[in-house]
Write an enzyme that holds these catalytic residues in place. Sequence first.
Site, mmCIF file in Angstrom:
data_model
loop_
_atom_site.group_PDB
_atom_site.id
_atom_site.type_symbol
_atom_site.label_atom_id
_atom_site.label_comp_id
_atom_site.label_asym_id
_atom_site.label_seq_id
_atom_site.Cartn_x
_atom_site.Cartn_y
_atom_site.Cartn_z
ATOM 1 N N LYS A 212 -7.582 -0.074 11.538
ATOM 2 C CA LYS A 212 -6.971 -0.513 10.272
ATOM 3 C C LYS A 212 -5.711 0.308 10.017
ATOM 4 O O LYS A 212 -4.682 -0.204 9.570
ATOM 5 C CB LYS A 212 -7.978 -0.360 9.125
ATOM 6 C CG LYS A 212 -7.524 -0.959 7.799
ATOM 7 C CD LYS A 212 -6.672 -0.031 6.972
ATOM 8 C CE LYS A 212 -6.307 -0.636 5.633
ATOM 9 N NZ LYS A 212 -5.319 0.137 4.882
ATOM 10 N N ASP B 132 3.454 -14.518 12.475
ATOM 11 C CA ASP B 132 2.104 -14.884 12.037
ATOM 12 C C ASP B 132 1.169 -13.687 12.240
ATOM 13 O O ASP B 132 0.674 -13.442 13.334
ATOM 14 C CB ASP B 132 1.667 -16.093 12.889
ATOM 15 C CG ASP B 132 0.292 -16.584 12.535
ATOM 16 O OD1 ASP B 132 -0.451 -15.866 11.845
ATOM 17 O OD2 ASP B 132 -0.050 -17.698 12.976
ATOM 18 N N GLU C 28 0.818 -1.221 0.000
ATOM 19 C CA GLU C 28 0.000 0.000 0.000
ATOM 20 C C GLU C 28 0.853 1.274 0.000
ATOM 21 O O GLU C 28 1.614 1.521 0.943
ATOM 22 C CB GLU C 28 -0.926 0.002 1.226
ATOM 23 C CG GLU C 28 -1.944 1.127 1.138
ATOM 24 C CD GLU C 28 -3.033 1.055 2.196
ATOM 25 O OE1 GLU C 28 -2.976 0.192 3.076
ATOM 26 O OE2 GLU C 28 -3.943 1.906 2.120
ATOM 27 N N HIS D 34 -2.002 10.695 0.452
ATOM 28 C CA HIS D 34 -2.133 9.298 0.038
ATOM 29 C C HIS D 34 -2.156 9.214 -1.479
ATOM 30 O O HIS D 34 -1.410 8.448 -2.091
ATOM 31 C CB HIS D 34 -3.417 8.738 0.649
ATOM 32 C CG HIS D 34 -3.663 7.298 0.339
ATOM 33 N ND1 HIS D 34 -2.798 6.303 0.706
ATOM 34 C CD2 HIS D 34 -4.686 6.687 -0.291
ATOM 35 C CE1 HIS D 34 -3.285 5.133 0.311
ATOM 36 N NE2 HIS D 34 -4.423 5.348 -0.303
HETATM 37 P P1 HMG Z 1 3.594 15.751 4.431
HETATM 38 O O1 HMG Z 1 3.165 16.486 5.632
HETATM 39 O O2 HMG Z 1 3.217 16.281 3.100
HETATM 40 O O3 HMG Z 1 5.100 15.443 4.421
HETATM 41 O O4 HMG Z 1 3.106 14.263 4.581
HETATM 42 P P2 HMG Z 1 6.371 16.270 4.731
HETATM 43 O O5 HMG Z 1 6.928 16.645 3.411
HETATM 44 O O6 HMG Z 1 6.189 17.298 5.782
HETATM 45 O O7 HMG Z 1 7.235 15.064 5.355
HETATM 46 C C1 HMG Z 1 7.117 14.614 6.675
HETATM 47 C C2 HMG Z 1 7.844 13.287 6.780
HETATM 48 O O8 HMG Z 1 7.030 12.263 6.172
HETATM 49 C C3 HMG Z 1 9.161 13.227 6.031
HETATM 50 O O9 HMG Z 1 10.183 13.725 6.853
HETATM 51 C C4 HMG Z 1 9.302 11.754 5.748
HETATM 52 O O10 HMG Z 1 9.800 11.058 6.870
HETATM 53 C C5 HMG Z 1 7.876 11.342 5.487
HETATM 54 P P3 HMG Z 1 11.608 14.208 6.186
HETATM 55 O O11 HMG Z 1 12.343 12.969 5.789
HETATM 56 O O12 HMG Z 1 11.257 15.060 5.000
HETATM 57 O O13 HMG Z 1 12.280 14.931 7.308
HETATM 58 N N1 HMG Z 1 7.584 11.389 4.053
HETATM 59 C C6 HMG Z 1 7.959 10.467 3.142
HETATM 60 N N2 HMG Z 1 8.670 9.326 3.275
HETATM 61 C C7 HMG Z 1 8.877 8.598 2.147
HETATM 62 N N3 HMG Z 1 8.408 8.937 0.929
HETATM 63 C C8 HMG Z 1 7.701 10.051 0.759
HETATM 64 C C9 HMG Z 1 7.445 10.879 1.896
HETATM 65 N N4 HMG Z 1 6.777 12.035 2.091
HETATM 66 C C10 HMG Z 1 6.863 12.338 3.400
HETATM 67 N N5 HMG Z 1 7.255 10.355 -0.451
HETATM 68 C C11 HMG Z 1 2.362 12.094 4.145
HETATM 69 C C12 HMG Z 1 2.864 13.383 3.536
HETATM 70 C C13 HMG Z 1 1.873 11.152 3.061
HETATM 71 C C14 HMG Z 1 3.489 11.425 4.918
HETATM 72 C C15 HMG Z 1 1.207 12.501 5.132
HETATM 73 O O14 HMG Z 1 0.186 13.102 4.410
HETATM 74 C C16 HMG Z 1 0.663 11.330 5.912
HETATM 75 O O15 HMG Z 1 1.258 10.872 6.871
HETATM 76 N N6 HMG Z 1 -0.526 10.838 5.524
HETATM 77 C C17 HMG Z 1 -1.135 9.667 6.087
HETATM 78 C C18 HMG Z 1 -1.129 8.589 5.037
HETATM 79 C C19 HMG Z 1 -1.645 7.275 5.513
HETATM 80 O O16 HMG Z 1 -2.015 7.065 6.644
HETATM 81 N N7 HMG Z 1 -1.659 6.325 4.598
HETATM 82 C C20 HMG Z 1 -2.118 4.987 4.845
HETATM 83 C C21 HMG Z 1 -3.167 4.636 3.850
HETATM 84 S S1 HMG Z 1 -4.708 5.380 4.304
HETATM 85 C C22 HMG Z 1 -5.333 4.191 5.409
HETATM 86 O O17 HMG Z 1 -5.369 3.034 5.069
HETATM 87 C C23 HMG Z 1 -5.546 4.467 6.866
HETATM 88 C C24 HMG Z 1 -6.629 5.393 7.320
HETATM 89 O O18 HMG Z 1 -7.897 5.060 6.797
HETATM 90 C C25 HMG Z 1 -6.631 5.228 8.825
HETATM 91 C C26 HMG Z 1 -7.654 6.041 9.537
HETATM 92 O O19 HMG Z 1 -8.710 6.330 8.969
HETATM 93 O O20 HMG Z 1 -7.385 6.361 10.731
HETATM 94 C C27 HMG Z 1 -6.326 6.788 6.939
#
Ligand code: HMG
Length: 415
Positions: free
Chosen positions: A256, A272, A77, A369
């Site tokens: 989740k 597991d 994912e 995401h």
């Molecule tokens: P942002 O605020 O745009 O990122 O976040 P940023 O540029 O400020 O970066 C912060 C840090 O995030 C970075 O620190 C990295 O560690 C990491 P730095 O290294 O720059 O000092 N980071 C990355 N690492 C690797 N590749 C990248 C990258 N970008 C940032 N491309 C971010 C962007 C996507 C991280 C943020 O929007 C986020 O955390 N979103 C949450 C996403 C998520 O939870 N995804 C899971 C799928 S959705 C789901 O299944 C769960 C859910 O339904 C659960 C729920 O409902 O509670 C949401």
Amino acid sequence: MGTFNHFYHKSYDERINIIGDFSELNSQELKSLYENHNERNNSLIENYITDYSLPEGIAVNFLINGEEKVAPMVTEEPSVIAAASNGARMFAKNGGLNAKVISSNLTGQIIVKTDNFNLLFGYVNTHRDKIIAVANNAHPSILKYGGGAKEVSVRQLDENYCSIDLFVDVAEAMGANIMNSMLEALANFLKTKASKDILMSILSNYSIDSLVTVSGSVKFSQLGKGNFSGKEVANKIVEASHIAQIDTYRATTHNKGIMNGIDAFVMAMGNDWRAVESGIHAYASRNGHYQGLSHFMIKEDTLYGEMTLPLSLGFIGGATKVLPKVKINQRIAKVHSKKELMQFAAAIGLAQNLAALKALVTEGIQKGHMNLQLNSLAMTAGSTDEELFTVVQSLRQMQNPNLTNAKQIIQNLRK
Ligand code: HMG
């Protein structure tokens, strides 16, 4: 039905031919199965045809009990690893995550058919030492490592059934085989020496005697996003955590998000994850309805998060021995024991949760995401490796990138 008779007796080549004919696979598809097969895995599972691989990445920025760590994670994912790194980074800026194993015993059950709870209860209490000895004799080597059967108790399930619960310290192992050998020896003893009517004996994945707790805080100053101040974001995360306590629909998705991190780490560590999942979800329902596992609250000028959950993991034995990447992953993660493994898994869950909640209550999940999902979208639409970069660039410029757009971009590109 005859096609698959004794399928498991067939050689690898025969199996591939049979499945190829049955499912009308073309030569490319057969080649892909064949090229990805590994003779070693033929002995690992039954009716083996190929390896199914998943990507592994590293979530960074973890500070756990004062130690800097990175987490190997196996997941398909997009944005999960970025989110875990993001959550870990926020906690790390304020001292990191504190994780502690509360207990790490495995629980096993012997289901006894009896309408006389008091009689069984009396028997088990009087013969406690003998019962523990019978269990330990079934797997004496565990005593060398400081483990062994520790306690036994009886629970009434209804008017006809009771459960004899055995609590075993399985040391560094996940311990399923140790526990099941002990239970079966004990069941045999109870049947023959005490004429008990035994229905079955098996370990329980409701690992409430294998609990780990994790906590950490984030300064308001680390939480601001867009037009929202850090304090506003913190308050909204507290509200989101409350909603996960009162609504099952939300609690399920909340958890989740936590499992996005835990499962990916547990898989990388050769454990597991089905057992971990079932135990954790049962624990989330322990108050009579399904609830969020984590809790966020305000403490002075910080957002404080905490979570306790059952995590019965193994550092040695089982698949950790057979899957070659596990030993490398243990080294990458710098974990040296079951305790550290449990602590790390819980810490990833809380970091993952914080990142998801922050995104949800600020810019929404789609922005971060979907940004990372574009590669996956382009691939689903049929983009080749050569086209991928251009397709993703075009999708990024769109207001609502979707599969139809992606297909259209590829079509235009090929013209
Ligand atoms: P942002 O605020 O745009 O990122 O976040 P940023 O540029 O400020 O970066 C912060 C840090 O995030 C970075 O620190 C990295 O560690 C990491 P730095 O290294 O720059 O000092 N980071 C990355 N690492 C690797 N590749 C990248 C990258 N970008 C940032 N491309 C971010 C962007 C996507 C991280 C943020 O929007 C986020 O955390 N979103 C949450 C996403 C998520 O939870 N995804 C899971 C799928 S959705 C789901 O299944 C769960 C859910 O339904 C659960 C729920 O409902 O509670 C949401």
